[in-house]
Motif scaffolding. Structure first.
Motif, short mmCIF file in Angstrom:
data_model
loop_
_atom_site.label_atom_id
_atom_site.label_comp_id
_atom_site.label_asym_id
_atom_site.label_seq_id
_atom_site.Cartn_x
_atom_site.Cartn_y
_atom_site.Cartn_z
N LEU A 62 0.81 -1.21 0.00
CA LEU A 62 0.00 0.00 0.00
C LEU A 62 0.84 1.27 0.00
N ILE A 65 0.39 4.26 -2.47
CA ILE A 65 -0.74 5.18 -2.30
C ILE A 65 -0.27 6.47 -1.64
N ASN A 66 0.82 6.39 -0.88
CA ASN A 66 1.38 7.55 -0.20
C ASN A 66 1.82 8.59 -1.24
#
Length: 95
Positions: A62, A65-66
């Motif tokens: 994930l 997504i940052n």
């Protein structure tokens, strides 16, 4: 109209943080070592959940997504290059 100002401010602030991370120069070995230890080399959130040898599901990485992911990884890379090129250290212990 207030909604547009808030989005502009948030986007402008994010772009400023990105820019500051990109132009940051590393000149201290202690800071470089600390950042290499703090910034992981791979996404720590990726997991494969298994019970009794059977895979139930997989959680994808994930980190992408940052919105600052590329800049943070670039900063870690700059630190590794500084440690190898300027300090003559072995970077494999940070990988």
């Amino acid at each position: 109209m207030n909604f547009l100002k808030k989005d502009y401010f948030n986007n402008n602030l994010l772009n400023q943080i990105r820019y500051q991370l990109e132009i940051l120069k590393i000149h201290d070995s202690k800071l470089a070592k600390l950042l290499c230890k703090l910034i992981p080399s791979h996404c720590p959130f990726e997991r494969t959940v298994t019970i009794l040898g059977r895979t139930l599901f997989h959680i994808p990485p994930l980190c992408k997504i940052n919105p600052l992911y590329e800049q943070i990884i670039g900063l870690r890379y700059k630190c590794l290059l500084y440690l190898v090129d300027e300090c003559g250290e072995d970077a494999t212990r940070y990988c």
